[in-house]
Design a protein around this motif. Structure first.
Motif, PDB file in Angstrom:
ATOM      1  N   ASN A 184       0.818  -1.216   0.000  1.00  0.00           N
ATOM      2  CA  ASN A 184       0.000   0.000   0.000  1.00  0.00           C
ATOM      3  C   ASN A 184       0.853   1.268   0.000  1.00  0.00           C
ATOM      4  OD1 ASN A 184      -2.669   1.222   0.103  1.00  0.00           O
ATOM      5  ND2 ASN A 184      -2.126   1.849   2.183  1.00  0.00           N
ATOM      6  N   THR A 185       2.050   1.174   0.582  1.00  0.00           N
ATOM      7  CA  THR A 185       2.941   2.341   0.602  1.00  0.00           C
ATOM      8  C   THR A 185       3.510   2.651  -0.781  1.00  0.00           C
ATOM      9  OG1 THR A 185       4.911   1.014   1.136  1.00  0.00           O
ATOM     10  CG2 THR A 185       3.613   1.845   2.992  1.00  0.00           C
ATOM     11  N   VAL A 203       1.587   2.266  -3.719  1.00  0.00           N
ATOM     12  CA  VAL A 203       0.506   2.511  -4.683  1.00  0.00           C
ATOM     13  C   VAL A 203       0.627   3.901  -5.306  1.00  0.00           C
ATOM     14  CG1 VAL A 203      -1.990   2.793  -4.960  1.00  0.00           C
ATOM     15  CG2 VAL A 203      -1.087   0.869  -3.652  1.00  0.00           C
ATOM     16  N   SER A 204       0.850   4.930  -4.469  1.00  0.00           N
ATOM     17  CA  SER A 204       0.952   6.304  -4.968  1.00  0.00           C
ATOM     18  C   SER A 204       2.080   6.434  -5.982  1.00  0.00           C
ATOM     19  CB  SER A 204       1.186   7.289  -3.818  1.00  0.00           C
ATOM     20  OG  SER A 204       0.147   7.211  -2.883  1.00  0.00           O
ATOM     21  N   CYS A 261       1.250   4.674  -9.356  1.00  0.00           N
ATOM     22  CA  CYS A 261       0.296   5.477 -10.139  1.00  0.00           C
ATOM     23  C   CYS A 261       0.995   6.673 -10.784  1.00  0.00           C
ATOM     24  CB  CYS A 261      -0.839   5.967  -9.243  1.00  0.00           C
ATOM     25  SG  CYS A 261      -1.958   4.671  -8.682  1.00  0.00           S
ATOM     26  N   ILE A 320      -3.066  12.383  -6.027  1.00  0.00           N
ATOM     27  CA  ILE A 320      -2.785  10.979  -5.703  1.00  0.00           C
ATOM     28  C   ILE A 320      -2.136  10.855  -4.329  1.00  0.00           C
ATOM     29  CG2 ILE A 320      -1.326   9.001  -6.319  1.00  0.00           C
ATOM     30  CD1 ILE A 320      -1.720   9.859  -9.273  1.00  0.00           C
ATOM     31  N   TYR A 321      -1.114  11.679  -4.079  1.00  0.00           N
ATOM     32  CA  TYR A 321      -0.390  11.572  -2.812  1.00  0.00           C
ATOM     33  C   TYR A 321      -1.219  12.063  -1.628  1.00  0.00           C
ATOM     34  CZ  TYR A 321       3.961   9.866  -4.726  1.00  0.00           C
ATOM     35  OH  TYR A 321       4.913   9.062  -5.309  1.00  0.00           O
ATOM     36  N   LYS A 323      -3.759   9.055  -0.998  1.00  0.00           N
ATOM     37  CA  LYS A 323      -3.187   7.802  -0.510  1.00  0.00           C
ATOM     38  C   LYS A 323      -2.360   7.941   0.761  1.00  0.00           C
ATOM     39  CE  LYS A 323      -3.363   4.336  -1.732  1.00  0.00           C
ATOM     40  NZ  LYS A 323      -4.320   3.311  -1.265  1.00  0.00           N
ATOM     41  N   SER A 324      -1.842   9.131   1.042  1.00  0.00           N
ATOM     42  CA  SER A 324      -1.002   9.314   2.226  1.00  0.00           C
ATOM     43  C   SER A 324      -1.785  10.001   3.339  1.00  0.00           C
ATOM     44  CB  SER A 324       0.235  10.143   1.858  1.00  0.00           C
ATOM     45  OG  SER A 324       0.957  10.479   3.011  1.00  0.00           O
ATOM     46  N   LYS A 325      -1.988   9.290   4.440  1.00  0.00           N
ATOM     47  CA  LYS A 325      -2.724   9.869   5.574  1.00  0.00           C
ATOM     48  C   LYS A 325      -1.980  11.059   6.160  1.00  0.00           C
ATOM     49  CE  LYS A 325      -5.134   5.662   7.114  1.00  0.00           C
ATOM     50  NZ  LYS A 325      -5.274   4.685   8.221  1.00  0.00           N
ATOM     51  N   ARG A 367      -2.468  14.030   3.916  1.00  0.00           N
ATOM     52  CA  ARG A 367      -3.864  14.484   3.990  1.00  0.00           C
ATOM     53  C   ARG A 367      -4.146  15.219   5.297  1.00  0.00           C
ATOM     54  NH1 ARG A 367      -5.797  10.013   2.672  1.00  0.00           N
ATOM     55  NH2 ARG A 367      -6.567   9.204   4.660  1.00  0.00           N
TER      56      ARG A 367
END
Length: 323
Positions: free
Chosen positions: A248-249, A251-252, A255, A300-301, A304-306, A309
């Motif tokens: 999951n780390t 994915v960003s 993409c 995207i970042y 996908k990145s808490k 965000r």
């Protein structure tokens, strides 16, 4: 609307360079350029504001002062540069019908577009290396990717792009050009300028191919290799939860890599082998390559990145409180 200039070179001269080139928006749709400019304005606004916000929150948030986010800052800088390189000429055509660009100004814009593209490719490789170290050797992650190491990587990225592409403008300046000075895009691109020359361009083609293979080509190979090693490491993890968390780390990054490299490779193939392809396809792919990544990468970042965000929400909330 300005008509294409087909000034022939002087009869008694064996060397000719046009004083200006004519850029092209969407041929046949000139009457609708003011409407077409609306989505472009939106894209540029999102790209510029999104990448500026990424840089601001990484600088202000102490918890984001980590190798992964330093590389993300580099990516945001490259995206800002690419957006700013094409914005003046693209919106100049759509808003004010300004198609002329001076010869040296065109070479300057072309040089910066290409070095920023090469640097962005290198940043993606650095981010792939970052993910590989974080997943395969998490205990030594901080000791391997120290601030001094990241600075050295950054300097190497800039040096490689600047040095490898430095001869390109001079290789174009040595050529003599035909009467046609109309470019295919709303920005200056090396293969596009090269095709207007009357002289032998084999050196330009060969050097361009060497540069693209030794920079973007090498980066692609090592990015793929990094992910082969990452998958090999992830498969060896004991639990499914750890495996999914590790993937999951990435994915960003995956993409962002696909969004950047697919249009870039597509545009290179179109310029070299797409002689029978409709010009509109070439134009659209070029815009996707230069405008879409700066727009989508911050989105995207941030999705996908808490950490990104949360920092973004805190920054926006603080601004709202201040007002």
């Amino acid at each position: 609307m300005e008509q294409p200039q087909h000034t022939m070179p002087p009869v008694n001269s064996s060397f000719y360079q046009p004083s200006t080139f004519l850029l092209t928006g969407f041929p046949g749709l000139e009457a609708n350029h003011h409407w077409i400019s609306i989505p472009f304005c939106v894209f540029y606004l999102i790209g510029l504001s999104g990448n500026c916000l990424i840089l601001i929150i990484i600088k202000k948030t102490q918890s984001l002062h980590k190798p992964m986010y330093y590389f993300l800052s580099m990516l945001a800088l490259m995206d800002l540069g690419l957006a700013l390189c094409t914005l003046p000429t693209t919106l100049g055509i759509f808003w004010f019908k300004i198609r002329k660009i001076e010869f040296n100004a065109c070479l300057t814009q072309m040089y910066f577009i290409h070095i920023l593209s090469v640097m962005e490719s290198s940043v993606f490789l650095a981010m792939a290396f970052d993910r590989f170290i974080a997943i395969s050797n998490p205990l030594r992650y901080s000791s391997i990717l120290t601030k001094s190491t990241i600075i050295k990587i950054g300097l190497a990225i800039v040096s490689r792009a600047v040095i490898s592409l430095f001869p390109i403008p001079f290789l174009l300046k040595r050529l003599t050009y035909c009467g046609n000075n109309v470019l295919s895009h709303s920005f200056c691109f090396h293969p596009d300028i090269m095709k207007l020359a009357c002289a032998d361009i084999k050196v330009n083609i060969l050097y361009g191919l060497i540069v693209i293979l030794s920079t973007v080509g090498v980066d692609c190979v090592f990015i793929v290799l990094s992910y082969v090693l990452i998958i090999k490491t992830v498969v060896s993890l004991t639990t499914k939860e750890k495996c999914l968390k590790a993937l999951n780390t990435c994915v960003s990054h995956i993409c962002a890599v696909l969004i950047f490299f697919i249009p870039m490779i597509g545009l290179s193939f179109l310029h070299r082998f797409g002689n029978n392809v409709p010009p509109m396809v070439n134009i659209v792919v070029a815009y996707i390559y230069l405008i879409v990544p700066p727009v989508l990468n911050p989105i995207i970042y941030s999705i996908k990145s808490k950490q990104i965000r949360r920092a973004m929400l805190r920054t926006l909330w603080w601004k709202n409180d201040s007002t």
